[in-house]
Write a protein that holds these residues in place. Structure first.
Motif, PDB file in Angstrom:
ATOM      1  N   MET A 189       7.166  -3.395  12.382  1.00 28.81           N
ATOM      2  CA  MET A 189       8.442  -3.894  12.997  1.00 28.81           C
ATOM      3  C   MET A 189       9.354  -4.568  11.687  1.00 28.81           C
ATOM      4  N   SER A 190      10.495  -4.209  11.863  1.00 32.66           N
ATOM      5  CA  SER A 190      11.369  -4.861  10.885  1.00 32.66           C
ATOM      6  C   SER A 190      11.616  -6.401  11.052  1.00 32.66           C
ATOM      7  N   GLY A 191      11.862  -6.978   9.851  1.00 40.32           N
ATOM      8  CA  GLY A 191      11.885  -8.417  10.096  1.00 40.32           C
ATOM      9  C   GLY A 191      12.914  -8.748  11.004  1.00 40.32           C
ATOM     10  N   GLU A 192      12.907  -9.633  11.895  1.00 37.92           N
ATOM     11  CA  GLU A 192      13.878  -9.975  12.924  1.00 37.92           C
ATOM     12  C   GLU A 192      15.267 -10.311  12.415  1.00 37.92           C
ATOM     13  N   ALA A 193      15.358 -10.848  10.971  1.00 36.29           N
ATOM     14  CA  ALA A 193      16.530 -11.227  10.447  1.00 36.29           C
ATOM     15  C   ALA A 193      17.208  -9.819   9.956  1.00 36.29           C
ATOM     16  N   TYR A 194      16.424  -8.582   9.984  1.00 35.34           N
ATOM     17  CA  TYR A 194      17.159  -7.662   9.624  1.00 35.34           C
ATOM     18  C   TYR A 194      17.165  -6.395  10.661  1.00 35.34           C
ATOM     19  N   VAL A 212       4.938  15.275   4.367  1.00 42.85           N
ATOM     20  CA  VAL A 212       3.527  15.201   4.533  1.00 42.85           C
ATOM     21  C   VAL A 212       2.978  15.893   3.139  1.00 42.85           C
ATOM     22  N   ASP A 213       3.678  17.070   2.588  1.00 42.23           N
ATOM     23  CA  ASP A 213       3.092  17.691   1.571  1.00 42.23           C
ATOM     24  C   ASP A 213       3.453  16.860   0.143  1.00 42.23           C
ATOM     25  N   TYR A 214       4.221  16.069   0.330  1.00 47.02           N
ATOM     26  CA  TYR A 214       4.448  15.127  -0.757  1.00 47.02           C
ATOM     27  C   TYR A 214       3.350  13.990  -0.845  1.00 47.02           C
ATOM     28  N   ALA A 215       3.128  13.450   0.558  1.00 48.78           N
ATOM     29  CA  ALA A 215       2.259  12.618   0.724  1.00 48.78           C
ATOM     30  C   ALA A 215       0.518  12.976   0.413  1.00 48.78           C
ATOM     31  N   ALA A 216       0.376  14.405   0.628  1.00 43.77           N
ATOM     32  CA  ALA A 216      -0.865  15.042   0.313  1.00 43.77           C
ATOM     33  C   ALA A 216      -0.941  15.011  -1.327  1.00 43.77           C
ATOM     34  N   GLN A 217      -0.013  15.536  -1.796  1.00 38.29           N
ATOM     35  CA  GLN A 217       0.449  15.674  -3.398  1.00 38.29           C
ATOM     36  C   GLN A 217      -0.077  14.178  -4.021  1.00 38.29           C
ATOM     37  N   LYS A 218       0.429  13.278  -3.295  1.00 38.12           N
ATOM     38  CA  LYS A 218      -0.012  11.766  -4.008  1.00 38.12           C
ATOM     39  C   LYS A 218      -1.313  11.194  -3.424  1.00 38.12           C
ATOM     40  N   ARG A 219      -1.921  11.997  -2.768  1.00 42.44           N
ATOM     41  CA  ARG A 219      -3.427  11.356  -2.087  1.00 42.44           C
ATOM     42  C   ARG A 219      -3.039  10.188  -1.383  1.00 42.44           C
ATOM     43  N   ALA A 220      -1.961  10.181  -0.514  1.00 45.59           N
ATOM     44  CA  ALA A 220      -1.694   8.907   0.373  1.00 45.59           C
ATOM     45  C   ALA A 220      -2.463   9.013   1.527  1.00 45.59           C
ATOM     46  N   THR A 221      -2.845   7.778   1.932  1.00 43.97           N
ATOM     47  CA  THR A 221      -3.426   7.655   3.007  1.00 43.97           C
ATOM     48  C   THR A 221      -2.632   7.318   4.370  1.00 43.97           C
ATOM     49  N   TYR A 222      -1.628   6.859   4.122  1.00 44.32           N
ATOM     50  CA  TYR A 222      -0.759   6.641   5.238  1.00 44.32           C
ATOM     51  C   TYR A 222       0.884   6.832   4.774  1.00 44.32           C
ATOM     52  N   ILE A 223       1.743   6.924   5.725  1.00 38.40           N
ATOM     53  CA  ILE A 223       2.927   6.916   5.574  1.00 38.40           C
ATOM     54  C   ILE A 223       3.545   5.739   6.250  1.00 38.40           C
ATOM     55  N   LEU A 224       4.218   5.040   5.844  1.00 40.71           N
ATOM     56  CA  LEU A 224       4.736   3.749   6.290  1.00 40.71           C
ATOM     57  C   LEU A 224       6.299   3.736   6.496  1.00 40.71           C
ATOM     58  N   ARG A 225       6.562   3.502   8.047  1.00 38.54           N
ATOM     59  CA  ARG A 225       7.898   3.437   8.736  1.00 38.54           C
ATOM     60  C   ARG A 225       8.234   2.148   9.302  1.00 38.54           C
ATOM     61  N   GLY A 226       9.368   1.921   9.409  1.00 33.91           N
ATOM     62  CA  GLY A 226      10.005   0.648  10.049  1.00 33.91           C
ATOM     63  C   GLY A 226      10.489   0.978  11.356  1.00 33.91           C
ATOM     64  N   ILE A 227      10.382   0.162  12.351  1.00 30.96           N
ATOM     65  CA  ILE A 227      10.991   0.395  13.672  1.00 30.96           C
ATOM     66  C   ILE A 227      11.930  -1.051  13.681  1.00 30.96           C
ATOM     67  N   ARG A 228      13.130  -0.888  13.929  1.00 30.82           N
ATOM     68  CA  ARG A 228      14.076  -1.915  14.208  1.00 30.82           C
ATOM     69  C   ARG A 228      14.095  -2.318  15.533  1.00 30.82           C
ATOM     70  N   ALA A 229      14.469  -1.089  16.634  1.00 33.16           N
ATOM     71  CA  ALA A 229      14.783  -1.384  17.993  1.00 33.16           C
ATOM     72  C   ALA A 229      14.205  -0.244  18.648  1.00 33.16           C
ATOM     73  N   ILE A 230      14.289  -0.340  20.009  1.00 30.98           N
ATOM     74  CA  ILE A 230      13.662   0.653  20.593  1.00 30.98           C
ATOM     75  C   ILE A 230      14.343   2.171  20.530  1.00 30.98           C
ATOM     76  N   SER A 231      15.499   2.059  20.196  1.00 34.10           N
ATOM     77  CA  SER A 231      16.622   3.154  19.892  1.00 34.10           C
ATOM     78  C   SER A 231      15.864   3.907  18.762  1.00 34.10           C
ATOM     79  N   ASP A 232      15.006   3.395  17.859  1.00 35.22           N
ATOM     80  CA  ASP A 232      14.258   4.052  16.699  1.00 35.22           C
ATOM     81  C   ASP A 232      13.266   4.772  17.217  1.00 35.22           C
ATOM     82  N   TYR A 233      12.719   4.230  18.082  1.00 37.09           N
ATOM     83  CA  TYR A 233      11.260   4.607  18.621  1.00 37.09           C
ATOM     84  C   TYR A 233      11.231   6.295  18.894  1.00 37.09           C
ATOM     85  N   GLU A 234      12.131   6.919  19.628  1.00 37.74           N
ATOM     86  CA  GLU A 234      12.066   8.236  19.872  1.00 37.74           C
ATOM     87  C   GLU A 234      11.763   9.086  18.723  1.00 37.74           C
TER      88      GLU A 234
END
Ligand code: PNS
Length: 182
Positions: A137-142, A93-115
């Protein structure tokens, strides 16, 4: 994609000094897989600037140095003009603030990633409420690919073509099998 001059988060009015929409796609990228690349390609359409940032994950012992991971990432993101590669030691979050980012992007592959992702997103929000985490959501092929499994497959002599970019596959073989052969 322009943002209004100011925006509201809960009761807080956050001044917006950004000229354009910056997103951070953070990760260990040890190494980048085709799943990450799919996220980068799709994420690059949702921001003016997408910064792919290599950060430390205390749960993981990397195979490749930050310099090597940066090189691999730079090779494969070359077709995307609004994507850049960077590395940071410290809080995301410090890095994101330094870069003046609006958001952090993360991928979710399966329910196991969710928690894990939920915990990280909530902790990051607690640290800096003005920075949002956005999930794709990650691409279904990946959705079954992970850097950890790719390394294990190479170690055990399996085929990883189609799971990682060809340049990454060659590096993995050199690092894992080359060292063992000597
Ligand atoms: O690809 P990964 O390993 O799932 O990425 C996890 C990463 C690197 C994004 C996460 O460990 C991270 O944000 N590290 C930076 C340190 C930090 O901010 N830790 C607090 C997270 S709530």
């Amino acid at each position: 994609m322009r943002l209004p001059g100011r925006f509201r988060y809960n009761q807080m009015v956050v001044p917006d000094r950004r000229a354009s929409l910056v997103a951070i796609y953070p990760g260990s990228f040890d190494p980048i897989t085709n799943g990450h690349l799919d996220m980068i390609e799709r994420g690059s359409r949702l921001a003016d600037r997408l910064i792919v940032a290599i950060l430390g994950n205390p749960r993981k012992q990397p195979l490749f140095s930050v310099g090597e991971r940066t090189e691999m990432l730079r090779e494969v993101v070359a077709p995307y003009p609004n994507v850049e590669i960077d590395a940071f030691r410290g809080l995301l979050v410090d890095y994101a603030a330094q870069k003046r980012a609006t958001y952090i992007l993360r991928g979710i592959r399966a329910i196991s990633d969710y928690e894990y992702e939920l915990q990280m997103a909530l902790m990051n929000r607690r640290l800096r409420p003005e920075i949002e985490t956005v999930f794709m959501m990650s691409g279904e092929a990946y959705s079954f690919i992970s850097s950890m499994m790719v390394k294990e497959i190479i170690r055990l002599g399996g085929d990883v073509s189609g799971l990682v970019p060809p340049t990454v596959e060659a590096r993995l073989k050199r690092r894992i099998l080359g060292e063992r052969a000597q």
